[in-house]
Structures are given as structure tokens and as C-alpha cells.
Motif scaffolding. Structure first.
Motif, mmCIF file in Angstrom:
data_model
loop_
_atom_site.group_PDB
_atom_site.id
_atom_site.type_symbol
_atom_site.label_atom_id
_atom_site.label_comp_id
_atom_site.label_asym_id
_atom_site.label_seq_id
_atom_site.Cartn_x
_atom_site.Cartn_y
_atom_site.Cartn_z
ATOM 1 N N GLU A 270 35.788 51.516 20.451
ATOM 2 C CA GLU A 270 34.464 51.572 19.854
ATOM 3 C C GLU A 270 34.309 50.472 18.813
ATOM 4 O O GLU A 270 35.296 50.015 18.245
ATOM 5 N N GLN B 119 27.364 55.257 18.891
ATOM 6 C CA GLN B 119 28.321 54.181 18.601
ATOM 7 C C GLN B 119 28.491 53.273 19.822
ATOM 8 O O GLN B 119 28.560 53.750 20.957
ATOM 9 N N ASP B 120 28.547 51.980 19.531
ATOM 10 C CA ASP B 120 28.678 50.993 20.607
ATOM 11 C C ASP B 120 30.138 50.877 21.047
ATOM 12 O O ASP B 120 31.051 51.249 20.317
ATOM 13 N N TRP B 121 30.338 50.365 22.254
ATOM 14 C CA TRP B 121 31.677 50.241 22.842
ATOM 15 C C TRP B 121 31.949 48.776 23.159
ATOM 16 O O TRP B 121 31.080 48.077 23.694
ATOM 17 N N ASP B 122 33.145 48.286 22.810
ATOM 18 C CA ASP B 122 33.542 46.913 23.135
ATOM 19 C C ASP B 122 34.350 46.962 24.432
ATOM 20 O O ASP B 122 35.497 47.435 24.436
ATOM 21 N N GLU C 94 29.242 49.282 15.343
ATOM 22 C CA GLU C 94 27.782 49.230 15.489
ATOM 23 C C GLU C 94 27.261 50.535 16.082
ATOM 24 O O GLU C 94 27.868 51.083 16.999
ATOM 25 N N CYS D 12 21.650 57.892 26.972
ATOM 26 C CA CYS D 12 22.886 57.099 27.000
ATOM 27 C C CYS D 12 23.851 57.642 28.053
ATOM 28 O O CYS D 12 23.587 58.690 28.655
ATOM 29 N N TYR E 286 23.584 52.242 17.611
ATOM 30 C CA TYR E 286 22.255 51.872 18.083
ATOM 31 C C TYR E 286 21.403 53.105 18.316
ATOM 32 O O TYR E 286 21.882 54.099 18.871
#
Ligand SMILES: C[S@@+](CC[C@H](N)C(=O)[O-])C[C@H]1O[C@@H](n2cnc3c(N)ncnc32)[C@H](O)[C@@H]1O
Length: 270
Positions: free
Chosen positions: A245, A236-239, A248, A255, A250
Motif C-alpha cells: 500500500e 488507500q492506494d496500492w503500488d 495516498e 472500488c 483517494y
């Protein structure tokens, strides 16, 4: 669902609260469709939802397209009864004909072959040793068409090894995730979900889970042993700006060692 501001332990339904606080089925249905299309360049039509609980994914799946079919499996007759009642309220006759609620053990229950088997919210962690986990994966493998995908999720990071409580406010109630006990010798993890209300009442241990915390490499090895050919991990992507989170995920092979992460695991049959 009752007007949320009036919710109390007495009038709330724990299954409604679970769906509202834990699940995001619109996202999951889109994820299943998009992922299948990415791997197969064709549409996923049939799914098997293991450990389905209220079978909300299956319900959304048959509403998503007229050709979609879902088999939803859970051991718990009570939650399946709740699912049946909500299905009868929300689905058309045609949609009802395309979804089967099954009281059975996901470890061994045989369904017709499907395009995707999905097991979300870490439910397969009920299998606490390699033999049982591999047996479950073999049953999922057998349930798949040749191009089929098994979709799982997983969480980890050092916070997953901690005993902690995390609270999230929702409209009218608070969701409490209680990682109650963790044994580093066995990786046995006991978690509870509690719901708390504005009037001071609460539903303690509304749900309880007795799991083994499996690591991604262990899960990958068991999938390979069960016959799956290729296993991809989507993190999971991080803002950074919002410090939360995103929706999105990837595909990654390396990681950061985040304190807490969630991943999807996609295993291909061929
Ligand atoms: C974490 S909840 C379900 C979560 C749901 N899949 C979701 O995404 O929110 C776990 C469910 O698995 C069911 N369950 C546990 N062991 C099972 C088994 N061996 N076969 C089928 N269902 C099982 C429980 O009855 C419970 O409803």
C-alpha cells in the motif's frame, strides 16, 4: 527508547513499541490538516483526539503550529500517565498549555467545540450496537464547530473476517497482529497485539481489542442518523510495482473487492 537491538520483553515498554509499530503521527497530522483545508479552505486549529491512548497525535498537533490546540480523551488512567510523562519530556511549556489530557469516556465526555474530531485505529469499534455507535457519533457531532469534520478509519475485505496472525519485523522486535477470533453471527472480533524479541522472549497480549467489525455502509448510515450531512470514503492506494500500500488515499464511491483494505471516513457537520 532503549537501543533497539537490545530489546527484550523485560526492558521494552509496550507503549513505545505500539507507537513505533502501529502509528505514523506525522502522516496523521498532515492528513488532518490537509483534509480540513480541502473541505473548508481554512486551517484546522483545534482537534479532539478520541480514544487517544498515548495521545501522540495531540502531542504532534500542538508541536505543528503555535495556535493549535488539542483535547485528548481516553478511559485508561495508566496510558494517560505515560502520555503525561512523555509530554513533560518532549513539549515546551507553551505546547503543554495547549494540550489537555482527559480521563473520560469518548461516548459522552463534553469538550469545547473543535474543528476536527479524530478517532483512529478503529477504536470506535468498541461500540458494538447501533444505539451506542450513534450515541458516540452524536457526541462527536456536538463537539464540532459548524464547519467541523469527524475523521475515522476503518478496515475490511475478506481477510478481516479471518482468524489469522500477521508478523512485521521492526528494528529489534517483531510486531504480531493476531485476529484471534471472529463470530460471523455478531461480527464480534477479538484481536491482540503481541511483541516478540530476538532473545526469544515475548510480550503476549500486550494490547487486546474486543470490537465489532462494522462495514462502511453501516457506519455511513449511523453517521447520517447522528446528524452528519455528507460522508466521504477515502480508500488507500496500492503500488503494483512494490506490491504494497502507498500513503495516498483517494475519495471513491466504488472500488475493487481487495482481500484487505484500509479507509478513512470523513463526515461533515454541515
Ligand atoms: C486502539 S487503542 C488507541 C489507538 C489510538 N487512537 C491510535 O490511533 O493508535 C484504543 C484506546 O481506546 C481506549 N478506549 C476504549 N474505550 C474507550 C472509551 N469509551 N472512551 C475513551 N477511550 C476508550 C482504550 O483505553 C485504548 O487506549
Amino acid at each position: 527508547m532503549k537501543k533497539k537491538s537490545q530489546l527484550t520483553a523485560k526492558n521494552a515498554n509496550r507503549y513505545d513499541l505500539y507507537e513505533e509499530s502501529v502509528q505514523n503521527v506525522e502522516f496523521e497530522v498532515e492528513f488532518i490538516s490537509d483534509t480540513y483545508k480541502k473541505y473548508n479552505k481554512s486551517k484546522c486549529k483545534t482537534i479532539r483526539e478520541d480514544f487517544c491512548a498515548s495521545a501522540k497525535i495531540s502531542s504532534a498537533w500542538v508541536q505543528d503550529a503555535d495556535i493549535n490546540i488539542a483535547y485528548a480523551i481516553d478511559l485508561d488512567a495508566k496510558i494517560l500517565k505515560y502520555a503525561k510523562n512523555t509530554f513533560e519530556k518532549n513539549l515546551t511549556v507553551d505546547q503543554l498549555n495547549r494540550v489537555k489530557l482527559i480521563k473520560g469516556d469518548s461516548l459522552s465526555y463534553k469538550t469545547p467545540k473543535v474543528d476536527s474530531v479524530v478517532a483512529f485505529n478503529f477504536s470506535y469499534w468498541v461500540f458494538k450496537n447501533r444505539k451506542d455507535l450513534i450515541s458516540y457519533f452524536k457526541n462527536a457531532y456536538r463537539s464540532l464547530n459548524n464547519n467541523g469534520l469527524l475523521m475515522l478509519d476503518s478496515f475490511g475485505g475478506y481477510e478481516a473476517h479471518q482468524e489469522l496472525e500477521e508478523r512485521t519485523n521492526h528494528n529489534g522486535f517483531t510486531y504480531c497482529w493476531d485476529q484471534h477470533s471472529f463470530n460471523p453471527i455478531t461480527n464480534d472480533l477479538t484481536c491482540y497485539i503481541h511483541f516478540e524479541f530476538k532473545d526469544g522472549s515475548s510480550i503476549k497480549k500486550a494490547f487486546e481489542y474486543h470490537w465489532r467489525l462494522w462495514s462502511l455502509p453501516e457506519i455511513k448510515e449511523c453517521l447520517i442518523e447522528a446528524g452528519f450531512k455528507n460522508i466521504d470514503i477515502y480508500m488507500q492506494d496500492w503500488d503494483d510495482e512494490k506490491d504494497e500500500e502507498t500513503e495516498e488515499f483517494y475519495k471513491m464511491t466504488k472500488c475493487d473487492a481487495d482481500p484487505g483494505w484500509v479507509a478513512y471516513i470523513i463526515a461533515t457537520k454541515k
